[in-house]
Scaffold this motif. Structure first.
Motif, PDB file in Angstrom:
ATOM      1  N   CYS A 224       0.865  -1.174   0.000  1.00  0.00           N
ATOM      2  CA  CYS A 224       0.000   0.000   0.000  1.00  0.00           C
ATOM      3  C   CYS A 224       0.898   1.220   0.000  1.00  0.00           C
ATOM      4  O   CYS A 224       1.868   1.275   0.753  1.00  0.00           O
ATOM      5  N   ARG A 225       0.584   2.177  -0.866  1.00  0.00           N
ATOM      6  CA  ARG A 225       1.352   3.418  -0.872  1.00  0.00           C
ATOM      7  C   ARG A 225       0.402   4.573  -1.148  1.00  0.00           C
ATOM      8  O   ARG A 225      -0.624   4.404  -1.813  1.00  0.00           O
ATOM      9  N   LEU A 226       0.745   5.727  -0.615  1.00  0.00           N
ATOM     10  CA  LEU A 226      -0.068   6.916  -0.821  1.00  0.00           C
ATOM     11  C   LEU A 226       0.481   7.736  -1.975  1.00  0.00           C
ATOM     12  O   LEU A 226       1.695   7.887  -2.125  1.00  0.00           O
ATOM     13  N   ASP A 227      -0.449   8.261  -2.763  1.00  0.00           N
ATOM     14  CA  ASP A 227      -0.149   9.178  -3.856  1.00  0.00           C
ATOM     15  C   ASP A 227      -1.111  10.347  -3.690  1.00  0.00           C
ATOM     16  O   ASP A 227      -2.209  10.346  -4.247  1.00  0.00           O
ATOM     17  N   GLY A 228      -0.735  11.303  -2.841  1.00  0.00           N
ATOM     18  CA  GLY A 228      -1.655  12.390  -2.489  1.00  0.00           C
ATOM     19  C   GLY A 228      -2.784  11.843  -1.638  1.00  0.00           C
ATOM     20  O   GLY A 228      -2.541  11.168  -0.641  1.00  0.00           O
ATOM     21  N   ASP A 229      -4.041  12.097  -2.063  1.00  0.00           N
ATOM     22  CA  ASP A 229      -5.189  11.586  -1.311  1.00  0.00           C
ATOM     23  C   ASP A 229      -5.677  10.249  -1.857  1.00  0.00           C
ATOM     24  O   ASP A 229      -6.774   9.789  -1.539  1.00  0.00           O
ATOM     25  N   VAL A 230      -4.857   9.609  -2.671  1.00  0.00           N
ATOM     26  CA  VAL A 230      -5.182   8.293  -3.234  1.00  0.00           C
ATOM     27  C   VAL A 230      -4.201   7.275  -2.682  1.00  0.00           C
ATOM     28  O   VAL A 230      -2.993   7.533  -2.610  1.00  0.00           O
ATOM     29  N   ARG A 231      -4.732   6.124  -2.270  1.00  0.00           N
ATOM     30  CA  ARG A 231      -3.826   5.043  -1.899  1.00  0.00           C
ATOM     31  C   ARG A 231      -3.905   3.978  -2.984  1.00  0.00           C
ATOM     32  O   ARG A 231      -4.978   3.693  -3.526  1.00  0.00           O
ATOM     33  N   VAL A 232      -2.753   3.425  -3.279  1.00  0.00           N
ATOM     34  CA  VAL A 232      -2.649   2.351  -4.259  1.00  0.00           C
ATOM     35  C   VAL A 232      -2.472   1.067  -3.463  1.00  0.00           C
ATOM     36  O   VAL A 232      -1.468   0.898  -2.757  1.00  0.00           O
ATOM     37  N   VAL A 233      -3.471   0.200  -3.544  1.00  0.00           N
ATOM     38  CA  VAL A 233      -3.528  -1.015  -2.732  1.00  0.00           C
ATOM     39  C   VAL A 233      -3.276  -2.224  -3.629  1.00  0.00           C
ATOM     40  O   VAL A 233      -3.951  -2.396  -4.641  1.00  0.00           O
ATOM     41  N   THR A 234      -2.312  -3.042  -3.238  1.00  0.00           N
ATOM     42  CA  THR A 234      -2.068  -4.310  -3.929  1.00  0.00           C
ATOM     43  C   THR A 234      -2.486  -5.428  -2.989  1.00  0.00           C
ATOM     44  O   THR A 234      -1.961  -5.551  -1.879  1.00  0.00           O
ATOM     45  N   PHE A 235      -3.450  -6.197  -3.439  1.00  0.00           N
ATOM     46  CA  PHE A 235      -3.969  -7.305  -2.639  1.00  0.00           C
ATOM     47  C   PHE A 235      -3.045  -8.516  -2.756  1.00  0.00           C
ATOM     48  O   PHE A 235      -2.241  -8.612  -3.686  1.00  0.00           O
ATOM     49  N   GLY A 236      -3.183  -9.441  -1.828  1.00  0.00           N
ATOM     50  CA  GLY A 236      -2.393 -10.659  -1.841  1.00  0.00           C
ATOM     51  C   GLY A 236      -2.548 -11.438  -3.134  1.00  0.00           C
ATOM     52  O   GLY A 236      -1.639 -12.141  -3.567  1.00  0.00           O
ATOM     53  N   SER A 237      -3.686 -11.275  -3.795  1.00  0.00           N
ATOM     54  CA  SER A 237      -3.956 -11.955  -5.068  1.00  0.00           C
ATOM     55  C   SER A 237      -3.187 -11.335  -6.234  1.00  0.00           C
ATOM     56  O   SER A 237      -3.170 -11.886  -7.322  1.00  0.00           O
ATOM     57  N   GLY A 238      -2.587 -10.147  -6.000  1.00  0.00           N
ATOM     58  CA  GLY A 238      -1.890  -9.438  -7.061  1.00  0.00           C
ATOM     59  C   GLY A 238      -2.707  -8.311  -7.682  1.00  0.00           C
ATOM     60  O   GLY A 238      -2.173  -7.467  -8.392  1.00  0.00           O
ATOM     61  N   MET A 239      -4.004  -8.283  -7.429  1.00  0.00           N
ATOM     62  CA  MET A 239      -4.866  -7.229  -7.961  1.00  0.00           C
ATOM     63  C   MET A 239      -4.499  -5.888  -7.318  1.00  0.00           C
ATOM     64  O   MET A 239      -4.253  -5.823  -6.111  1.00  0.00           O
ATOM     65  N   THR A 240      -4.458  -4.826  -8.118  1.00  0.00           N
ATOM     66  CA  THR A 240      -4.152  -3.486  -7.621  1.00  0.00           C
ATOM     67  C   THR A 240      -5.349  -2.580  -7.854  1.00  0.00           C
ATOM     68  O   THR A 240      -5.969  -2.618  -8.919  1.00  0.00           O
ATOM     69  N   VAL A 241      -5.679  -1.766  -6.836  1.00  0.00           N
ATOM     70  CA  VAL A 241      -6.815  -0.850  -6.895  1.00  0.00           C
ATOM     71  C   VAL A 241      -6.363   0.518  -6.395  1.00  0.00           C
ATOM     72  O   VAL A 241      -5.595   0.607  -5.427  1.00  0.00           O
ATOM     73  N   ARG A 242      -6.848   1.556  -7.031  1.00  0.00           N
ATOM     74  CA  ARG A 242      -6.621   2.930  -6.562  1.00  0.00           C
ATOM     75  C   ARG A 242      -7.853   3.348  -5.762  1.00  0.00           C
ATOM     76  O   ARG A 242      -8.974   3.228  -6.255  1.00  0.00           O
TER      77      ARG A 242
END
Length: 135
Positions: A39-57
């Motif tokens: 998980c990382r922050l990009d301003g007020d958006v977090r970029v989440v990478t799930f254990g499955s490999g899927m990434t969501v903003r």
């Protein structure tokens, strides 16, 4: 619009739970280890990478200290709408009740998102209880 409501009880004080929950850029370390791998922050958006490999903003909408509530909105496909919150309530005896509510479109995503929320809550319970010094 579909709404998913889930709750769990955690054997951890609400102050400790809130401290981890409000740390929106470190959920992979402090809140849902294993379920979220990065998980990382990009301003007020977090970029989440799930254990499955899927990434969501996810846009962070609110971090409400008075109500111990975090609100976010997943951005982009497969959602035409997504808004979710997790709120921590004192449950007596140094315990916490966590309530997760997600509103989403299209409704057809419920069979996919519902189990993900269940997995997320199970990871929260495990992470928070493992990190509790009383435990």
């Amino acid at each position: 619009m579909a709404s998913i409501h889930r709750e769990i009880h955690v054997a951890t004080a609400p102050e400790r739970v809130w401290d981890a929950l409000r740390d929106v850029g470190r959920i992979h370390q402090r809140l849902v280890r294993g379920f979220v791998s990065d998980c990382r922050l990009d301003g007020d958006v977090r970029v989440v990478t799930f254990g499955s490999g899927m990434t969501v903003r996810e846009r962070i909408v609110d971090v409400d200290d008075a109500r111990r509530r975090v609100v976010w909105s997943a951005m982009g496909e497969p959602f035409s709408h997504h808004n979710a919150s997790v709120q921590a309530f004192a449950d007596g005896g140094g315990r916490t009740r966590l309530v997760w509510i997600a509103d989403l479109l299209p409704d057809a995503l419920v069979p996919q998102i519902g189990p993900m929320i269940d997995q997320g809550l199970a990871a929260m319970k495990q992470t928070l209880e493992q990190d509790d010094p009383r435990g």
